[in-house]
Design a protein around this motif. Structure first.
Motif, PDB file in Angstrom:
ATOM      1  N   GLN A  44       0.846  -1.194   0.000  1.00 26.09           N
ATOM      2  CA  GLN A  44       0.000   0.000   0.000  1.00 26.09           C
ATOM      3  C   GLN A  44       0.880   1.243   0.000  1.00 26.09           C
ATOM      4  O   GLN A  44       2.040   1.208   0.401  1.00 26.09           O
ATOM      5  CB  GLN A  44      -0.896  -0.019   1.238  1.00 26.09           C
ATOM      6  N   ARG A  45       0.293   2.336  -0.424  1.00 24.83           N
ATOM      7  CA  ARG A  45       1.011   3.599  -0.393  1.00 24.83           C
ATOM      8  C   ARG A  45       1.243   3.994   1.068  1.00 24.83           C
ATOM      9  O   ARG A  45       0.351   3.868   1.907  1.00 24.83           O
ATOM     10  CB  ARG A  45       0.223   4.687  -1.115  1.00 24.83           C
ATOM     11  N   GLU A  46       2.446   4.444   1.355  1.00 26.22           N
ATOM     12  CA  GLU A  46       2.786   4.817   2.725  1.00 26.22           C
ATOM     13  C   GLU A  46       3.455   6.179   2.761  1.00 26.22           C
ATOM     14  O   GLU A  46       4.121   6.594   1.811  1.00 26.22           O
ATOM     15  CB  GLU A  46       3.722   3.773   3.357  1.00 26.22           C
ATOM     16  N   LEU A  47       3.280   6.856   3.882  1.00 24.76           N
ATOM     17  CA  LEU A  47       3.903   8.152   4.071  1.00 24.76           C
ATOM     18  C   LEU A  47       5.393   7.968   4.343  1.00 24.76           C
ATOM     19  O   LEU A  47       5.789   7.160   5.178  1.00 24.76           O
ATOM     20  CB  LEU A  47       3.248   8.871   5.253  1.00 24.76           C
ATOM     21  N   VAL A  48       6.213   8.733   3.626  1.00 29.46           N
ATOM     22  CA  VAL A  48       7.656   8.757   3.864  1.00 29.46           C
ATOM     23  C   VAL A  48       8.000   9.864   4.846  1.00 29.46           C
ATOM     24  O   VAL A  48       8.715   9.655   5.821  1.00 29.46           O
ATOM     25  CB  VAL A  48       8.415   8.955   2.545  1.00 29.46           C
ATOM     26  N   GLY A  49       7.472  11.030   4.586  1.00 29.51           N
ATOM     27  CA  GLY A  49       7.722  12.160   5.468  1.00 29.51           C
ATOM     28  C   GLY A  49       6.960  13.375   4.986  1.00 29.51           C
ATOM     29  O   GLY A  49       6.449  13.394   3.865  1.00 29.51           O
TER      30      GLY A  49
END
Length: 116
Positions: A44-49
């Motif tokens: 799934q798409r995930e937050l990097v920063g």
């Protein structure tokens, strides 16, 4: 309306570095909160920063200490400096902007591939 265009992706060996750039077409950039996300194969798409319009940064645990987000409001740009890359960093990286009206905008993504 905000249009975002990412660049800087590519193929790099493990341990190497890349710098991603995101250019924004918008009348006023400085009010936007900006973020980088990624989506690896089968994930799934995930937050990097993210970096707020005030310059406050936070990062996911998986990249903390290796990745750095910065922004240049005059150039309407946001950057993701990625150091000590690992094969598990392989993903399509997306730039995302959010405004105070609830607007949420995405770029088309740029591929980063890290070989072992």
């Amino acid at each position: 309306q905000v249009q975002l265009v990412e660049s800087g992706g590519g193929l790099v060996q493990a341990g190497g570095s890349l710098r991603l750039s995101c250019s924004a077409s918008v009348r006023v950039f400085g009010i936007l909160h900006m973020a980088w996300h990624r989506q690896g194969p089968g994930n799934q798409r995930e937050l990097v920063g993210r970096i707020t319009n005030g310059g406050v940064r936070n990062y996911s645990d998986s990249v903390k200490g290796r990745f750095t987000i910065s922004r240049d409001d005059r150039k309407k740009m946001v950057y993701l400096q990625m150091n000590n890359l690992k094969p598990e960093d392989t993903a399509v990286y997306y730039c995302q902007a959010s405004d105070r009206f609830g607007g949420n905008y995405w770029g088309q993504g740029t591929q980063v591939t890290v070989s072992s």
